[in-house]
Write a protein that holds these residues in place. Structure first.
Motif, PDB file in Angstrom:
ATOM      1  N   GLY A   1       0.910  -1.103  -0.068  1.00 34.94           N
ATOM      2  CA  GLY A   1      -0.108  -0.033  -0.030  1.00 34.94           C
ATOM      3  C   GLY A   1       0.805   1.353   0.030  1.00 34.94           C
ATOM      4  N   LEU A   2       1.947   1.050   0.664  1.00 34.02           N
ATOM      5  CA  LEU A   2       2.611   2.386   0.905  1.00 34.02           C
ATOM      6  C   LEU A   2       3.613   2.706  -0.566  1.00 34.02           C
ATOM      7  N   THR A   3       4.264   1.691  -1.187  1.00 30.61           N
ATOM      8  CA  THR A   3       4.706   1.687  -2.450  1.00 30.61           C
ATOM      9  C   THR A   3       3.667   2.177  -3.645  1.00 30.61           C
ATOM     10  N   GLU A   4       2.290   1.543  -3.399  1.00 30.26           N
ATOM     11  CA  GLU A   4       1.346   2.055  -4.378  1.00 30.26           C
ATOM     12  C   GLU A   4       1.012   3.364  -4.459  1.00 30.26           C
ATOM     13  N   ARG A   5       0.954   4.147  -3.230  1.00 34.16           N
ATOM     14  CA  ARG A   5       0.723   5.473  -3.063  1.00 34.16           C
ATOM     15  C   ARG A   5       1.701   6.259  -3.493  1.00 34.16           C
TER      16      ARG A   5
ATOM     17  N   VAL B   1       4.097   5.481  -5.988  1.00 31.44           N
ATOM     18  CA  VAL B   1       4.251   5.443  -7.203  1.00 31.44           C
ATOM     19  C   VAL B   1       3.218   6.237  -8.022  1.00 31.44           C
ATOM     20  N   LEU B   2       1.829   6.392  -7.522  1.00 30.25           N
ATOM     21  CA  LEU B   2       0.914   7.291  -8.048  1.00 30.25           C
ATOM     22  C   LEU B   2       0.993   8.679  -7.928  1.00 30.25           C
ATOM     23  N   ILE B   3       1.434   9.024  -6.679  1.00 32.77           N
ATOM     24  CA  ILE B   3       1.795  10.337  -6.423  1.00 32.77           C
ATOM     25  C   ILE B   3       3.049  10.868  -7.136  1.00 32.77           C
ATOM     26  N   GLY B   4       4.165  10.039  -7.414  1.00 33.95           N
ATOM     27  CA  GLY B   4       5.299  10.125  -7.883  1.00 33.95           C
ATOM     28  C   GLY B   4       4.909  10.296  -9.651  1.00 33.95           C
ATOM     29  N   LEU B   5       4.233   9.684 -10.081  1.00 27.58           N
ATOM     30  CA  LEU B   5       3.722   9.737 -11.452  1.00 27.58           C
ATOM     31  C   LEU B   5       3.197  11.127 -11.577  1.00 27.58           C
ATOM     32  N   ASP B   6       2.444  11.603 -10.949  1.00 23.98           N
ATOM     33  CA  ASP B   6       1.612  12.927 -10.853  1.00 23.98           C
ATOM     34  C   ASP B   6       2.796  13.795 -10.940  1.00 23.98           C
ATOM     35  N   GLU B   7       3.792  13.838  -9.935  1.00 29.15           N
ATOM     36  CA  GLU B   7       4.820  15.032  -9.891  1.00 29.15           C
ATOM     37  C   GLU B   7       5.563  14.833 -10.954  1.00 29.15           C
ATOM     38  N   ALA B   8       5.854  14.016 -11.607  1.00 32.04           N
ATOM     39  CA  ALA B   8       6.660  13.645 -12.859  1.00 32.04           C
ATOM     40  C   ALA B   8       6.046  14.200 -14.059  1.00 32.04           C
ATOM     41  N   ALA B   9       4.633  13.898 -14.103  1.00 29.17           N
ATOM     42  CA  ALA B   9       3.859  14.337 -15.164  1.00 29.17           C
ATOM     43  C   ALA B   9       3.933  16.040 -15.173  1.00 29.17           C
ATOM     44  N   CYS B  10       3.470  16.256 -13.931  1.00 31.60           N
ATOM     45  CA  CYS B  10       3.594  17.810 -13.762  1.00 31.60           C
ATOM     46  C   CYS B  10       4.812  18.708 -14.350  1.00 31.60           C
ATOM     47  N   THR B  11       5.947  17.855 -13.950  1.00 31.34           N
ATOM     48  CA  THR B  11       7.390  18.528 -14.388  1.00 31.34           C
ATOM     49  C   THR B  11       7.286  18.393 -16.017  1.00 31.34           C
ATOM     50  N   LEU B  12       6.919  17.404 -16.488  1.00 30.26           N
ATOM     51  CA  LEU B  12       6.820  17.426 -17.848  1.00 30.26           C
ATOM     52  C   LEU B  12       5.383  17.968 -18.767  1.00 30.26           C
ATOM     53  N   ARG B  13       4.681  18.851 -18.048  1.00 31.67           N
ATOM     54  CA  ARG B  13       3.748  19.609 -18.415  1.00 31.67           C
ATOM     55  C   ARG B  13       2.727  18.598 -19.310  1.00 31.67           C
ATOM     56  N   THR B  14       2.398  17.592 -18.652  1.00 38.76           N
ATOM     57  CA  THR B  14       1.463  16.495 -19.168  1.00 38.76           C
ATOM     58  C   THR B  14       0.606  16.076 -17.927  1.00 38.76           C
ATOM     59  N   SER B  15      -0.415  15.085 -18.537  1.00 36.84           N
ATOM     60  CA  SER B  15      -1.198  14.257 -17.506  1.00 36.84           C
ATOM     61  C   SER B  15      -0.498  12.880 -17.090  1.00 36.84           C
ATOM     62  N   ARG B  16      -0.916  12.322 -16.053  1.00 38.10           N
ATOM     63  CA  ARG B  16      -0.267  11.211 -15.487  1.00 38.10           C
ATOM     64  C   ARG B  16      -0.607   9.995 -16.674  1.00 38.10           C
ATOM     65  N   GLU B  17      -1.922  10.221 -17.223  1.00 37.54           N
ATOM     66  CA  GLU B  17      -2.398   9.227 -18.210  1.00 37.54           C
ATOM     67  C   GLU B  17      -1.688   9.434 -19.556  1.00 37.54           C
ATOM     68  N   ALA B  18      -1.315  10.672 -19.923  1.00 40.58           N
ATOM     69  CA  ALA B  18      -0.701  10.969 -21.264  1.00 40.58           C
ATOM     70  C   ALA B  18       0.801  10.182 -21.072  1.00 40.58           C
TER      71      ALA B  18
END
Length: 208
Positions: A60-64, A66-83
């Motif tokens: 559960g710890l790593t699932e959260r 990774v999901l938050i980390g992907l959001d943060e990475a997507a924000c840096t790259l100016r896109t959405s997590r899904e994209a």
């Protein structure tokens, strides 16, 4: 003859009934706002959203994380997590340095966010799970299990373990040859989960 005529009329009437049903269905949809339908837009990765996990413990710890980390990475790259996940799965060639760095920094940012909101469990809460999957001799395992939680938590902090894990993580290898967008979360979660267990096990050994 009259029977044949009736049969023909029934066959002719079937398409008419179908058309009437379709028109009625469309009318109901338009009446209830169906004509104003717009496809859902992906969530803005730069807007913090609540992330929960159905799993418990380290999973559960790593699932959260990774999901938050992907959001943060997507924000840096100016896109959405899904994209971002779709792009990583469809692009030809190796992941770019920018993508690799964005995901690593995103995971580190996720650790900081979880520490700030108090959602990181204490290291002592993860010890039993680590020991259950560790290959320790019986005496060492019993000694570690007998350690008071306060001793473990003074010696180990979950955020420090996660940061060390992410720093050592081969992010480029995790993103390489990714051909299924839905596989990214699971691939990163699996790697982080195992790395966290290995890190905690090694540091628990150092305590005794």
């Amino acid at each position: 003859m009259s029977g044949q005529v009736s049969q023909v009329r029934r066959w002719i009437g079937l398409p008419v009934v179908a058309v009437v049903l379709v028109v009625a269905t469309i009318t109901v949809q338009l009446t209830h706002g169906g004509g104003t339908y717009e496809p859902l837009r992906p969530a803005d990765a730069c807007v913090e959203r609540s992330v929960t996990s159905r799993a418990t413990g380290i999973d559960g710890l790593t699932e959260r994380l990774v999901l938050i980390g992907l959001d943060e990475a997507a924000c840096t790259l100016r896109t959405s997590r899904e994209a971002l996940t779709l792009q990583l799965a469809r692009q030809s060639g190796d992941p770019t340095t920018k993508q690799v760095d964005a995901l690593r920094e995103g995971l580190l940012s996720a650790v900081a966010r979880m520490k700030a909101d108090g959602s990181l469990p204490k290291a002592s809460a993860l010890v039993d799970e680590v020991l259950d999957s560790a290959d320790l001799n019986g005496l060492l395992e019993r000694i570690i299990r007998a350690l008071p939680d306060s001793v473990i938590d003074r010696a180990l902090s979950t955020d420090d373990v996660l940061v060390r894990t992410i720093d050592d993580l081969d992010v480029r290898a995790l993103l390489d040859d990714l051909d299924d967008p839905s596989a990214l979360d699971g691939r990163v979660e699996k790697a982080v989960t195992q790395a966290v267990k290995d890190s905690l096990e090694a540091r628990l050994r150092d305590l005794v």
